[in-house]
Design a protein around this motif. Structure first.
Motif, PDB file in Angstrom:
ATOM      1  N   LYS A  92      59.698  35.376  11.658  1.00  0.00           N
ATOM      2  CA  LYS A  92      59.432  34.463  12.763  1.00  0.00           C
ATOM      3  C   LYS A  92      59.468  33.055  12.181  1.00  0.00           C
ATOM      4  N   PRO A  93      60.676  32.486  12.002  1.00  0.00           N
ATOM      5  CA  PRO A  93      60.784  31.181  11.338  1.00  0.00           C
ATOM      6  C   PRO A  93      60.171  30.066  12.164  1.00  0.00           C
ATOM      7  N   VAL A  94      59.682  29.054  11.467  1.00  0.00           N
ATOM      8  CA  VAL A  94      59.035  27.907  12.104  1.00  0.00           C
ATOM      9  C   VAL A  94      60.002  26.728  12.098  1.00  0.00           C
ATOM     10  N   ILE A  95      60.178  26.115  13.251  1.00  0.00           N
ATOM     11  CA  ILE A  95      61.110  24.991  13.406  1.00  0.00           C
ATOM     12  C   ILE A  95      60.631  23.798  12.572  1.00  0.00           C
ATOM     13  N   LEU A  96      61.581  23.124  11.954  1.00  0.00           N
ATOM     14  CA  LEU A  96      61.278  21.931  11.168  1.00  0.00           C
ATOM     15  C   LEU A  96      61.532  20.688  12.021  1.00  0.00           C
ATOM     16  N   PRO A  97      60.478  20.047  12.541  1.00  0.00           N
ATOM     17  CA  PRO A  97      60.706  18.860  13.379  1.00  0.00           C
ATOM     18  C   PRO A  97      61.362  17.748  12.568  1.00  0.00           C
ATOM     19  N   PRO A  98      62.252  16.942  13.185  1.00  0.00           N
ATOM     20  CA  PRO A  98      62.540  16.870  14.627  1.00  0.00           C
ATOM     21  C   PRO A  98      63.643  17.801  15.103  1.00  0.00           C
ATOM     22  N   GLU A  99      63.981  18.834  14.317  1.00  0.00           N
ATOM     23  CA  GLU A  99      64.986  19.791  14.754  1.00  0.00           C
ATOM     24  C   GLU A  99      64.430  20.641  15.895  1.00  0.00           C
ATOM     25  N   VAL A 100      65.335  21.398  16.552  1.00  0.00           N
ATOM     26  CA  VAL A 100      64.907  22.188  17.713  1.00  0.00           C
ATOM     27  C   VAL A 100      65.241  23.665  17.567  1.00  0.00           C
ATOM     28  N   ALA A 101      65.849  24.061  16.437  1.00  0.00           N
ATOM     29  CA  ALA A 101      66.194  25.475  16.253  1.00  0.00           C
ATOM     30  C   ALA A 101      66.298  25.798  14.771  1.00  0.00           C
ATOM     31  N   ILE A 102      66.045  27.080  14.446  1.00  0.00           N
ATOM     32  CA  ILE A 102      66.124  27.555  13.065  1.00  0.00           C
ATOM     33  C   ILE A 102      66.438  29.044  13.097  1.00  0.00           C
ATOM     34  N   GLY A 103      67.163  29.518  12.080  1.00  0.00           N
ATOM     35  CA  GLY A 103      67.477  30.936  11.971  1.00  0.00           C
ATOM     36  C   GLY A 103      67.033  31.494  10.636  1.00  0.00           C
ATOM     37  N   ALA A 104      66.504  32.725  10.634  1.00  0.00           N
ATOM     38  CA  ALA A 104      66.119  33.410   9.405  1.00  0.00           C
ATOM     39  C   ALA A 104      67.033  34.621   9.228  1.00  0.00           C
TER      40      ALA A 104
END
Length: 458
Positions: A386-398
Motif C-alpha cells: 500500500k504505497p504512500v504518495i509523495l507530495p506534491p505528486e498524486v500517484a505512486i506504484g509499488a
C-alpha cells in the motif's frame, strides 16, 4: 597574521569572502564556515572527514561530507594549506554559519594581503554548472570553472570526459599539460566511491580515515539491556516530514497482475547489447518507459494539486522517481524527462543514480522535481503493498517480485507464466478509480506486449 573568513549566508549558493588584516606576517588562519545549500536548513550532520589535523590540502581537495535532510554535500578546500583544527567529530551536528575547519595558508603562495574585502555576487546552482558556449551547454562544477579561469583556459576548447561531456578537473589539468608539456601528478580520487559488497571483509583502517561499514546480518547481536535515545537526522528526518504530509492525502488503492513472459524474454535478448554499451539492463527501465507512455494518455496522474485544492498543474516533464532503500534510509531520486528518453538512456541514468545512492552522494537535483513514482518492493521479496504518495505528486506504484506461476491460455491449457503484481495509490481528490484502472491497463498492455511500445515511441 591575517584571518580569512568565508562567511556564507543562508541563501542558495551565495557567499562573500572577507580578509581582515591585523598585523604583518606570512600566514593566514582561515576558517571555512558551513553555509546553507538549501532554504530552511539550519544544521547538517558531519558524516565523514577526508582529512585530519596536520594534513596538507590543495585547492578543490575534499575536506568533509555533510548530510542534511535533503542531500549529502562534499565540502572542498578553496586554498592550499595545512589543516589546524577540525571543529566537529563524526556524526556531530554542524550548525550553519559556524566554522567547520581551520586552515593555515602561506601568504606568499598566491593570496593577496592587500585586498581587504572581495565580494562575489550570488549565483544559482544552474548558473554555476551550466554555461552556454557557441550554442551548446558546457557542464562543469564551480571548482573546475575557477581552475580554468585561473589558468586562462576557455572551457569551449576543453573536451569533457564526464557524464554528458561534463568537464572534470582532470580534463583541465590534461589540457594544461598538453599546452605546457608538464608531467601531471596521479589523478585524485574519483567522485563516486562505490560501496564494498557486504560479503567482503573490510581491511583494518586508521580510525580517523575509516568510513562506517554496514554491520553484516550474521554478526551476533549484543543485548545491552539499556534504552537508547538518538536524534532523527538526515534522510530519516526528511522522511518524517514527507510522510506526515503524505498521510493528509485521501488515498485509494488499485491492484492488478501483469504477465511479463514476453518482457523477460526481450530483456534476456537485450542484455548482451546493453553490456557492450556498459549498461546494466534491469526491468525497471521498461517499467518507467511504459509508465511515461501511459502518462501521455492520462496526464492527470502526472499533475500536482495546490495546498488550497483550487488549482491542478499538469507537468510537462515526466520526472519519474524510483524509491531506493539505502544505508541512509528511504530516498527517491528521479529520472528526468523520461518522455524523451530511450530505454537505454533510462537504464544508464538509473545506473548512475543507484551508484550515487549506494555511496550516499546523490545531489539535490537528483532528489527534487519528481512528478510520478515507482517503488520496486520486489527486490526485497514483496508482492502487494500500500504505497504512500509523495507530495506534491498524486500517484505512486509499488512493483512486486516476478514469480513463475501457472496460468491458463485462451485454449484452457496450463502454461508457465512470469507474473508480477502491481499496487497503485492515487490522490482521490482529483483522480477517480476508473482513470487509475485505465492507466494501469494501458501500462500493463505495454509490458505484456513490449513490441506495442514501438508504436507510441517518439
Amino acid at each position: 597574521k591575517y584571518v580569512c573568513v568565508f562567511d556564507k549566508s543562508a541563501f542558495k549558493f551565495s557567499h562573500q569572502q572577507r580578509l581582515f588584516r591585523t598585523s604583518a606576517g606570512n600566514l593566514f588562519h582561515n576558517k571555512i564556515i558551513l553555509f546553507c545549500y538549501f532554504m530552511n536548513v539550519m544544521l547538517e550532520t558531519c558524516v565523514y572527514w577526508y582529512i585530519k589535523e596536520g594534513d596538507s590540502v590543495s585547492q578543490f581537495d575534499s575536506i568533509c561530507e555533510v548530510q542534511s535532510d535533503k542531500a549529502s554535500v562534499t565540502i572542498t578546500s578553496r586554498y592550499d594549506g595545512i589543516i589546524r583544527k577540525l571543529h566537529y567529530n563524526l556524526d556531530e551536528i554542524a550548525y550553519v554559519g559556524k566554522p567547520l575547519v581551520d586552515i593555515e595558508i602561506d601568504a606568499s603562495k598566491g593570496v593577496a594581503p592587500e585586498e581587504d574585502v572581495v565580494e562575489t555576487p550570488a549565483m544559482s546552482h544552474e548558473e554555476h554548472t551550466h554555461q552556454e558556449i557557441k550554442g551548446h551547454k558546457t557542464l562543469a562544477t564551480p571548482a573546475v570553472r575557477r581552475l580554468a579561469m585561473e589558468n586562462n583556459i576557455k572551457l569551449s576548447e576543453v573536451v569533457g570526459t564526464g557524464k554528458d561531456n561534463r568537464i572534470l578537473k582532470e580534463d583541465i589539468l590534461n589540457y594544461l599539460a598538453k599546452q605546457t608539456g608538464a608531467i601531471l601528478p596521479p589523478s585524485p580520487k574519483a567522485e563516486i566511491i562505490p560501496p564494498l559488497p557486504k560479503s567482503e571483509t573490510v581491511p583494518a583502517a586508521p580510525k580517523d580515515k575509516a568510513r562506517k561499514i554496514p554491520v553484516p546480518v550474521s554478526r551476533p547481536i549484543v543485548f545491552s539491556g539499556k534504552d537508547k535515545t538518538e536524534p532523527i537526522t538526515g534522510f530519516h528526518k526528511a522522511m518524517v516530514k514527507t510522510m506526515s504530509a503524505a498521510l493528509k492525502i485521501p488515498h485509494f488503492g488499485y491492484c492488478d497482475e501483469i504477465d511479463l513472459t514476453q518482457l523477460v524474454q526481450l530483456r534476456e535478448e537485450m542484455k548482451p547489447l546493453a553490456q557492450i554499451r556498459g549498461i546494466k539492463l534491469s526491468f525497471m527501465p521498461f517499467f518507467i518507459k511504459a509508465a511515461s507512455l501511459g502518462l501521455l494518455q492520462y496526464p492527470i496522474l502526472n499533475a500536482s494539486l495546490d495546498e488550497s485544492c483550487q488549482n491542478v498543474t499538469y507537468k510537462a516533464s515526466h520526472n519519474i522517481g524510483v524509491a531506493m532503500d539505502t544505508e541512509q534510509g528511504l530516498i527517491v531520486p528521479n529520472v528526468k524527462n523520461v518522455q524523451v528518453c530511450s530505454v537505454f538512456e533510462i537504464a544508464s541514468e538509473l545506473n548512475r543514480l543507484q551508484a550515487l545512492g549506494s555511496a550516499g552522494q546523490l545531489g539535490t537535483s537528483d532528489l527534487t522535481g519528481g512528478t510520478f513514482t515507482l517503488s520496486n518492493i520486489g527486490t526485497i521479496g514483496g508482492t502487494y503493498a500500500k504505497p504512500v504518495i509523495l507530495p506534491p505528486e498524486v500517484a505512486i506504484g509499488a512493483l512486486g517480485k516476478i514469480q513463475i506461476l501457472p496460468r491458463f491460455n485462451g485454449k484452457g491449457e496450463v502454461f508457465k507464466a512470469q507474473i508480477m503484481n502491481v499496487s497503485w495509490s492515487a490522490d482521490h481528490r482529483i483522480i477517480d478509480g476508473a482513470t487509475m484502472a485505465r492507466f494501469s491497463n494501458l501500462w500493463k498492455s505495454y509490458l505484456e506486449n513490449p513490441a506495442s511500445m514501438l508504436l507510441d515511441l517518439k
